[in-house]
Design a protein around this motif. Sequence first.
Motif, PDB file in Angstrom:
ATOM      1  N   GLN A 114       0.862  -1.186   0.000  1.00  0.00           N
ATOM      2  CA  GLN A 114       0.000   0.000   0.000  1.00  0.00           C
ATOM      3  C   GLN A 114       0.894   1.231   0.000  1.00  0.00           C
ATOM      4  O   GLN A 114       1.567   1.531   0.979  1.00  0.00           O
ATOM      5  N   ILE A 115       0.898   1.951  -1.090  1.00  0.00           N
ATOM      6  CA  ILE A 115       1.778   3.104  -1.258  1.00  0.00           C
ATOM      7  C   ILE A 115       1.156   4.329  -0.601  1.00  0.00           C
ATOM      8  O   ILE A 115      -0.046   4.581  -0.739  1.00  0.00           O
ATOM      9  N   SER A 116       1.969   5.095   0.113  1.00  0.00           N
ATOM     10  CA  SER A 116       1.525   6.373   0.679  1.00  0.00           C
ATOM     11  C   SER A 116       2.626   7.404   0.456  1.00  0.00           C
ATOM     12  O   SER A 116       3.800   7.105   0.629  1.00  0.00           O
ATOM     13  N   LEU A 117       2.218   8.604   0.063  1.00  0.00           N
ATOM     14  CA  LEU A 117       3.151   9.690  -0.220  1.00  0.00           C
ATOM     15  C   LEU A 117       2.814  10.860   0.678  1.00  0.00           C
ATOM     16  O   LEU A 117       1.706  11.394   0.621  1.00  0.00           O
ATOM     17  N   ALA A 118       3.772  11.244   1.522  1.00  0.00           N
ATOM     18  CA  ALA A 118       3.521  12.293   2.512  1.00  0.00           C
ATOM     19  C   ALA A 118       3.775  13.673   1.923  1.00  0.00           C
ATOM     20  O   ALA A 118       4.810  13.919   1.301  1.00  0.00           O
ATOM     21  N   GLY A 119       2.819  14.575   2.121  1.00  0.00           N
ATOM     22  CA  GLY A 119       2.991  15.986   1.822  1.00  0.00           C
ATOM     23  C   GLY A 119       2.952  16.773   3.112  1.00  0.00           C
ATOM     24  O   GLY A 119       2.973  16.208   4.209  1.00  0.00           O
ATOM     25  N   ARG A 120       2.872  18.083   3.005  1.00  0.00           N
ATOM     26  CA  ARG A 120       2.849  18.922   4.200  1.00  0.00           C
ATOM     27  C   ARG A 120       1.526  18.777   4.948  1.00  0.00           C
ATOM     28  O   ARG A 120       1.506  18.664   6.161  1.00  0.00           O
ATOM     29  N   PHE A 121       0.412  18.748   4.228  1.00  0.00           N
ATOM     30  CA  PHE A 121      -0.906  18.717   4.869  1.00  0.00           C
ATOM     31  C   PHE A 121      -1.657  17.415   4.629  1.00  0.00           C
ATOM     32  O   PHE A 121      -2.602  17.109   5.346  1.00  0.00           O
ATOM     33  N   LEU A 122      -1.245  16.669   3.608  1.00  0.00           N
ATOM     34  CA  LEU A 122      -1.966  15.463   3.218  1.00  0.00           C
ATOM     35  C   LEU A 122      -1.012  14.300   3.044  1.00  0.00           C
ATOM     36  O   LEU A 122       0.173  14.486   2.751  1.00  0.00           O
ATOM     37  N   VAL A 123      -1.535  13.100   3.209  1.00  0.00           N
ATOM     38  CA  VAL A 123      -0.839  11.879   2.823  1.00  0.00           C
ATOM     39  C   VAL A 123      -1.639  11.268   1.687  1.00  0.00           C
ATOM     40  O   VAL A 123      -2.839  10.986   1.838  1.00  0.00           O
ATOM     41  N   ASP A 155     -15.373  17.151   9.982  1.00  0.00           N
ATOM     42  CA  ASP A 155     -16.332  17.201   8.869  1.00  0.00           C
ATOM     43  C   ASP A 155     -16.000  18.337   7.916  1.00  0.00           C
ATOM     44  O   ASP A 155     -16.097  18.191   6.691  1.00  0.00           O
ATOM     45  N   SER A 156     -15.597  19.476   8.470  1.00  0.00           N
ATOM     46  CA  SER A 156     -15.276  20.640   7.636  1.00  0.00           C
ATOM     47  C   SER A 156     -14.070  20.358   6.739  1.00  0.00           C
ATOM     48  O   SER A 156     -14.076  20.682   5.544  1.00  0.00           O
ATOM     49  N   LEU A 157     -13.039  19.727   7.309  1.00  0.00           N
ATOM     50  CA  LEU A 157     -11.849  19.411   6.523  1.00  0.00           C
ATOM     51  C   LEU A 157     -12.167  18.411   5.421  1.00  0.00           C
ATOM     52  O   LEU A 157     -11.665  18.524   4.291  1.00  0.00           O
ATOM     53  N   ARG A 158     -12.998  17.423   5.739  1.00  0.00           N
ATOM     54  CA  ARG A 158     -13.357  16.425   4.734  1.00  0.00           C
ATOM     55  C   ARG A 158     -14.126  17.070   3.577  1.00  0.00           C
ATOM     56  O   ARG A 158     -13.878  16.779   2.396  1.00  0.00           O
ATOM     57  N   GLU A 159     -15.046  17.970   3.913  1.00  0.00           N
ATOM     58  CA  GLU A 159     -15.820  18.663   2.871  1.00  0.00           C
ATOM     59  C   GLU A 159     -14.922  19.556   2.022  1.00  0.00           C
ATOM     60  O   GLU A 159     -15.066  19.601   0.786  1.00  0.00           O
ATOM     61  N   ARG A 160     -13.985  20.253   2.648  1.00  0.00           N
ATOM     62  CA  ARG A 160     -13.079  21.127   1.899  1.00  0.00           C
ATOM     63  C   ARG A 160     -12.218  20.330   0.930  1.00  0.00           C
ATOM     64  O   ARG A 160     -12.009  20.725  -0.220  1.00  0.00           O
ATOM     65  N   LEU A 161     -11.721  19.180   1.400  1.00  0.00           N
ATOM     66  CA  LEU A 161     -10.870  18.364   0.536  1.00  0.00           C
ATOM     67  C   LEU A 161     -11.670  17.793  -0.630  1.00  0.00           C
ATOM     68  O   LEU A 161     -11.214  17.800  -1.780  1.00  0.00           O
ATOM     69  N   THR A 199      -4.913  24.413   9.943  1.00  0.00           N
ATOM     70  CA  THR A 199      -4.735  25.846   9.688  1.00  0.00           C
ATOM     71  C   THR A 199      -4.419  26.127   8.218  1.00  0.00           C
ATOM     72  O   THR A 199      -4.078  27.258   7.871  1.00  0.00           O
ATOM     73  N   ALA A 200      -4.525  25.121   7.355  1.00  0.00           N
ATOM     74  CA  ALA A 200      -4.163  25.295   5.944  1.00  0.00           C
ATOM     75  C   ALA A 200      -5.290  25.969   5.164  1.00  0.00           C
ATOM     76  O   ALA A 200      -6.480  25.737   5.416  1.00  0.00           O
ATOM     77  N   THR A 201      -4.917  26.781   4.192  1.00  0.00           N
ATOM     78  CA  THR A 201      -5.887  27.394   3.292  1.00  0.00           C
ATOM     79  C   THR A 201      -6.209  26.438   2.149  1.00  0.00           C
ATOM     80  O   THR A 201      -5.489  25.449   1.921  1.00  0.00           O
ATOM     81  N   ASP A 202      -7.285  26.731   1.416  1.00  0.00           N
ATOM     82  CA  ASP A 202      -7.633  25.902   0.263  1.00  0.00           C
ATOM     83  C   ASP A 202      -6.517  25.912  -0.776  1.00  0.00           C
ATOM     84  O   ASP A 202      -6.252  24.891  -1.429  1.00  0.00           O
ATOM     85  N   HIS A 203      -5.865  27.057  -0.934  1.00  0.00           N
ATOM     86  CA  HIS A 203      -4.764  27.162  -1.884  1.00  0.00           C
ATOM     87  C   HIS A 203      -3.621  26.231  -1.490  1.00  0.00           C
ATOM     88  O   HIS A 203      -3.028  25.559  -2.346  1.00  0.00           O
ATOM     89  N   GLU A 204      -3.298  26.160  -0.202  1.00  0.00           N
ATOM     90  CA  GLU A 204      -2.216  25.290   0.268  1.00  0.00           C
ATOM     91  C   GLU A 204      -2.587  23.823   0.099  1.00  0.00           C
ATOM     92  O   GLU A 204      -1.751  22.992  -0.282  1.00  0.00           O
ATOM     93  N   LEU A 230       7.683  27.665   0.173  1.00  0.00           N
ATOM     94  CA  LEU A 230       6.772  26.995  -0.744  1.00  0.00           C
ATOM     95  C   LEU A 230       5.754  26.115  -0.023  1.00  0.00           C
ATOM     96  O   LEU A 230       4.586  26.057  -0.410  1.00  0.00           O
ATOM     97  N   TYR A 231       6.192  25.411   1.039  1.00  0.00           N
ATOM     98  CA  TYR A 231       5.350  24.373   1.619  1.00  0.00           C
ATOM     99  C   TYR A 231       5.018  24.563   3.099  1.00  0.00           C
ATOM    100  O   TYR A 231       4.007  24.043   3.563  1.00  0.00           O
ATOM    101  N   VAL A 232       5.868  25.265   3.853  1.00  0.00           N
ATOM    102  CA  VAL A 232       5.657  25.386   5.305  1.00  0.00           C
ATOM    103  C   VAL A 232       5.892  26.842   5.701  1.00  0.00           C
ATOM    104  O   VAL A 232       6.881  27.171   6.356  1.00  0.00           O
ATOM    105  N   GLN A 233       4.998  27.702   5.305  1.00  0.00           N
ATOM    106  CA  GLN A 233       5.247  29.125   5.464  1.00  0.00           C
ATOM    107  C   GLN A 233       5.371  29.544   6.928  1.00  0.00           C
ATOM    108  O   GLN A 233       6.092  30.488   7.249  1.00  0.00           O
ATOM    109  N   GLY A 234       4.686  28.853   7.809  1.00  0.00           N
ATOM    110  CA  GLY A 234       4.818  29.180   9.228  1.00  0.00           C
ATOM    111  C   GLY A 234       6.227  28.952   9.731  1.00  0.00           C
ATOM    112  O   GLY A 234       6.721  29.676  10.595  1.00  0.00           O
ATOM    113  N   ALA A 235       6.900  27.940   9.156  1.00  0.00           N
ATOM    114  CA  ALA A 235       8.268  27.630   9.574  1.00  0.00           C
ATOM    115  C   ALA A 235       9.253  28.671   9.065  1.00  0.00           C
ATOM    116  O   ALA A 235      10.295  28.893   9.681  1.00  0.00           O
TER     117      ALA A 235
END
Length: 498
Positions: free
Chosen positions: A129-138, A159-165, A185-190, A257-262
């Motif tokens: 089972q392949i999984s690829l990790a990103g900043r906000f999603l796997v 529920d809100s995060l699931r609907e947004r995705l 805390t991620a935006t839709d753009h991120e 690019l990926y972790v602006q808070g950092a």
Amino acid sequence: MIPDTIPLPKDIKRPPETVLVNITPQETRVAILEENNICELHIERNSGHGFVGNIYLGVVRRVLPGMQSAFVDIGLERAAFLHIVDMLEQKQNPDETQRIEHMLFEGQTLLVQVIKDPINSKGARLSTQISLAGRFLVHLPQDEHIGISQRIENEEERDSLRERLNALLPENACHGYIIRTSAETATDHELQADIDYLTKVWENIQKQAKTCLPESLLYQDLPLSLRMLRDMFNDNTVQILADSKLNYEKMAQFAQLYVQGAADKLRLFQGERPLFETYGVESAINQALKPRVNLNFGSYLIIESTEAMTTIDVNTGGFVGLRNFDETIFKTNLEACYAIARELRLRNLGGMILIDFIDMTLPEHREAVLQEFAKALSLDRTRVTLNGFTSLGLVELTRKRTRENLNHVLCEFCPVCEGRGRLKTAQTVCYEIQREIVRESRRFDVKQFRIIASQPVIDLFLDEEAQSLAMLIDFIGKPISLETDRYYSQEQYDIVLV
């Protein structure tokens, strides 16, 4: 008697964190400090990157129906291990009994991902089972499920995060995702940027799988310095200090690019002394390689690891400062809770762990120690299962093991004692030599024997064991000469037949 599992609290406020990134041409080291105490250390050497997360085009070498597993070559020194529970088909249909011999055959090429590094004599562990990790999603490219991190507990937020995705995914999307804690805390753009990036990575892996030779590496995870920004940065991170200008610039670019808070917390360290020395990390690493951990007021821990398990013993030492003995024991055990939890993280100890707290006669003290221990363990990023006291009075826990512990990364078995941690005494070696000379005198007719050994052994033959040596000479009827070799260890010797 199986102890009950103690739930770890999820609402514990994490202390402020400082992240130190030490980078040299040979290795990258990341230390995480909580309230000026080092609690995690990650090391990645250029000569031996970790393999977790890597994706390979493997070749099935052996299928073992009796163990419901297979050995798969992925180009490493040892064949990797694939169990039925890590097969995609079994994960997608957990209620159905699958048979690995019906899915795999010897010589078959297979897309696999490493989920555990090789440890000791064991090869890497794999999953299909392949999984690829990103900043906000796997990204789960073979699945259609959308999951959410268990650390996000609020149902409305889930529920809100699931609907947004779902709103961001194409209508015909057939890929799955896991929403990470950082997505709160991620935006839709991120989120969209993460989706696009992970989709491109998967497309590239598929393309390579069609053209590359078997046992080829198709995908490698980010280097440790960037992986730290992606996976370890959180709201409690106060600052990130890096001591390499070139890599600092790479980290800053990645963070933008990926972790602006950092990016706002990232700093280039320019001190008079080295970064790890300035913050006391070097001395903490050296201390973490020793079995003894000193606590306050004279109490201490003894930590011993074997391949089967790790044992931790709590001792009061010279601590006798409170009004009565029960309170002294209770206070020592409470202090040990946080020290043990920190040492587990720092040393990266995994598998089965048994802790021998000092015996407590009062049930309320035992319960308080368990609850305090659960709080301390809740800060661990690695999955921990805590059980209560066993019938022998030991606390049992398991900690997920995904990579080598600190001792295995930095040390090797002593060639002198061969990993025993003890040397035979000079007297023991003397008697071994005498027994061997008796055996050899019966096999060979020689003029004399010469003993070549270390200085302590020769000194003993000339002093305390001089009489036994003389008796041996009389017994075999041949002279014996002595020779010291200063390069010999205490257990090393040679008997030369002249």
